[in-house]
Design a protein around this motif. Structure first.
Motif, short mmCIF file in Angstrom:
data_model
loop_
_atom_site.label_atom_id
_atom_site.label_comp_id
_atom_site.label_asym_id
_atom_site.label_seq_id
_atom_site.Cartn_x
_atom_site.Cartn_y
_atom_site.Cartn_z
N ASP A 190 0.86 -1.20 0.00
CA ASP A 190 0.00 0.00 0.00
C ASP A 190 0.89 1.24 0.00
OD1 ASP A 190 -1.85 1.97 0.33
OD2 ASP A 190 -2.85 1.06 2.06
N ASN A 191 0.86 1.97 -1.10
CA ASN A 191 1.72 3.15 -1.22
C ASN A 191 1.50 4.16 -0.09
OD1 ASN A 191 2.98 2.27 -3.58
ND2 ASN A 191 1.34 3.08 -4.88
N SER A 192 0.25 4.22 0.37
CA SER A 192 -0.07 5.21 1.39
C SER A 192 0.44 4.80 2.78
CB SER A 192 -1.59 5.44 1.45
OG SER A 192 -2.25 4.25 1.83
N GLN A 193 0.85 3.53 2.92
CA GLN A 193 1.29 3.05 4.25
C GLN A 193 2.74 2.57 4.26
OE1 GLN A 193 -1.44 0.50 6.39
NE2 GLN A 193 -3.18 1.23 5.20
N LYS A 194 3.47 2.86 3.21
CA LYS A 194 4.88 2.40 3.15
C LYS A 194 5.71 2.99 4.29
CE LYS A 194 5.68 1.03 -1.64
NZ LYS A 194 4.30 0.93 -2.11
N GLY A 195 5.32 4.16 4.76
CA GLY A 195 6.05 4.77 5.87
C GLY A 195 5.96 3.97 7.15
N GLU A 196 4.92 3.15 7.27
CA GLU A 196 4.78 2.31 8.47
C GLU A 196 5.88 1.26 8.55
OE1 GLU A 196 2.56 2.70 10.85
OE2 GLU A 196 1.62 4.41 9.86
N VAL A 197 6.40 0.87 7.38
CA VAL A 197 7.43 -0.17 7.36
C VAL A 197 8.68 0.28 8.10
CG1 VAL A 197 8.92 -1.58 5.88
CG2 VAL A 197 6.55 -1.12 5.20
N THR A 198 9.09 1.50 7.87
CA THR A 198 10.29 2.03 8.55
C THR A 198 9.95 2.76 9.84
OG1 THR A 198 10.13 4.02 7.16
CG2 THR A 198 11.58 2.24 6.40
N GLY A 199 8.68 2.74 10.19
CA GLY A 199 8.24 3.39 11.42
C GLY A 199 7.84 2.38 12.47
N SER A 200 6.56 2.18 12.64
CA SER A 200 6.05 1.28 13.68
C SER A 200 6.46 -0.17 13.44
CB SER A 200 4.53 1.40 13.77
OG SER A 200 3.93 1.03 12.53
N ASP A 201 6.45 -0.59 12.15
CA ASP A 201 6.82 -1.99 11.87
C ASP A 201 8.28 -2.27 12.24
OD1 ASP A 201 4.29 -2.43 10.93
OD2 ASP A 201 4.81 -2.32 8.81
N LEU A 202 9.14 -1.32 11.96
CA LEU A 202 10.56 -1.50 12.28
C LEU A 202 10.77 -1.56 13.79
CD1 LEU A 202 13.37 -1.71 11.02
CD2 LEU A 202 13.57 0.78 11.22
N LYS A 203 10.01 -0.75 14.51
CA LYS A 203 10.09 -0.78 15.97
C LYS A 203 9.63 -2.14 16.50
CE LYS A 203 8.54 1.72 20.08
NZ LYS A 203 7.70 2.84 20.58
#
Length: 319
Positions: A223-236
Motif C-alpha cells: 500500500d503506497n499510502s502506508q509504506k512509511g509504516e514499514v520504517t516506522g512502527s513496523d521497524l520498531k
C-alpha cells in the motif's frame, strides 16, 4: 591324654584341608581378579559393591540424559541463530524500503524476499531433532507451526482492495502441549527445564505476535499510502521481536553452560565411584601372588613334615 597315630593323621588331614581351601580361595581370586565371587565370601563387601553398582548405573543414565540434552540444546541454539539471522535480514530489507529513490520494481523485490523469509522462518520453527520437533513442547510429534500460501486481501484507507499474490502466512498449530516444558533429571532429585517452544519465539512484548507482524509488513509494502509504516512502527516492532530471539538465545546458552558443567561433574563422580568400587572388590595382584606362593610353601612344608612325623607302622605293612 594319649596321642595316637590316628589322632595325628586326623589332625594332619584337617590342617591339610584348610591349607588347600585357602590355596583354592586365593587361586580363585587370582583367576577372577576379585576379592569375592559369591555373597557368602564377604557379605559386607558384596552389599557395598551392590550399592556402588546401583549408583554407578544411575550416574551413567544421568550422563546419557545430559549428553542428549546438550545435543538438543545445540540444535536449538543453531535454530535460534538461523531465526535471528532471518529476522535481521527482514529488518535490513525494511530499512532499505525507506529509500525514496526506490520504484515499484524495487518494492516488489523487497516484498518477494520478505515473503520468502516468512516461509524460511516457519521452516526453522519446525526444526526436528531425533524425530521430534524441538519447538513443539512436550508433544514433539506434531509440527508447532504451518506455513500456508494464499492470496492476501485487504482494504486500504481509500477503500480499495489490494491483493498480495501467494503470500506466506504462519499459522500456529492448535496443540495444548506446545507451551509445556520438557524436563531432564541430571542428578538425583535435580531436574532442569531445557526446551524453547514456538509460542515463546513468536510472541513478544505483551499480546504481540510475529505472524501478525509479518502480515502487516507485507500489507504496508503493498500500500503506497502506508509504506512509511514499514520504517516506522513496523521497524520498531521488528526490533522488539529480534530482542526476544536474542533473549531466548541467551537463555539457551545459560542452560548449555549448566549442562556442560553437569557433564564434567558427572564424569568425575563416575570416575570416583568406579575407583571406590575397584578398591572394594578388586584384588592387589602382587599381594595375592605372594600369598599364593606362601600358601604353596606352607602346603609343601606340611607334606614334608607329615612324612617324617607319621611314620608307617607294622599294621601298615600287614595291610
Amino acid at each position: 591324654m594319649r596321642i595316637t597315630n590316628g589322632m595325628l593323621s586326623t589332625s594332619f588331614l584337617g590342617d591339610m584341608n584348610r591349607n588347600l581351601n585357602q590355596m583354592q580361595t586365593i587361586q580363585k581370586q587370582l583367576t577372577s581378579g576379585k576379592e569375592f565371587s559369591r555373597p557368602s565370601d564377604n557379605p559386607f563387601k558384596v552389599a557395598r559393591s551392590m550399592q556402588m553398582y546401583s549408583e554407578i548405573y544411575a550416574n551413567k543414565q544421568f550422563n546419557s540424559n545430559i549428553k542428549d540434552t546438550i545435543n538438543w540444546m545445540d540444535t536449538t541454539d543453531s535454530a535460534l541463530n538461523q531465526a535471528t539471522n532471518t529476522m535481521q535480514r527482514v529488518r535490513e530489507l525494511m530499512v532499505s524500503a525507506g529509500n525514496a529513490a526506490y520504484g515499484s520494481s524495487q518494492f516488489n523485490a523487497i516484498k518477494d524476499e520478505i515473503n520468502e523469509k516468512v516461509a524460511e522462518f516457519g521452516q526453522i520453527l519446525n526444526t526436528s531433532f531425533d524425530g521430534k520437533y524441538i519447538f513443539g513442547g512436550t508433544d514433539g510429534t506434531i509440527k508447532p507451526i504451518t506455513v500456508s500460501t494464499s492470496d492476501m486481501n485487504f482494504i486500504d484507507k481509500d477503500g480499495k482492495t489490494i491483493t498480495i499474490k501467494d503470500a506466506n502466512k504462519l499459522e500456529p498449530v492448535t496443540n495444548p502441549n506446545v507451551k509445556n516444558k520438557l524436563e531432564v533429571e541430571i542428578s538425583p532429585g535435580v531436574k532442569v527445564e531445557y526446551n524453547v517452544n514456538a509460542s515463546e519465539i513468536t510472541e513478544y512484548d505483551t499480546g504481540k505476535n510475529m505472524t501478525t507482524l509479518f502480515e502487516n509488513i507485507l500489507k504496508h509494502l503493498s500500500d503506497n499510502s502506508q509504506k512509511g509504516e514499514v520504517t516506522g512502527s513496523d521497524l520498531k516492532e521488528m526490533d522488539s521481536a529480534i530482542n526476544k530471539l536474542l533473549e531466548l538465545s541467551s537463555k539457551v546458552g545459560t542452560v548449555q553452560n549448566r549442562m556442560e558443567s553437569s557433564k564434567a561433574l558427572n564424569e568425575e563422580q563416575n570416575f570416583n565411584m568406579t575407583e571406590i568400587l575397584s578398591a572394594n572388590e578388586d584384588i592387589d595382584l602382587v599381594e595375592k601372588t605372594m600369598e599364593f606362593a606362601t600358601m604353596q610353601t606352607i602346603y609343601m612344608a606340611s607334606l614334608q613334615t607329615s612324612a617324617k612325623v607319621l611314620q608307617p607302622s607294622l599294621i601298615d605293612y600287614l595291610r
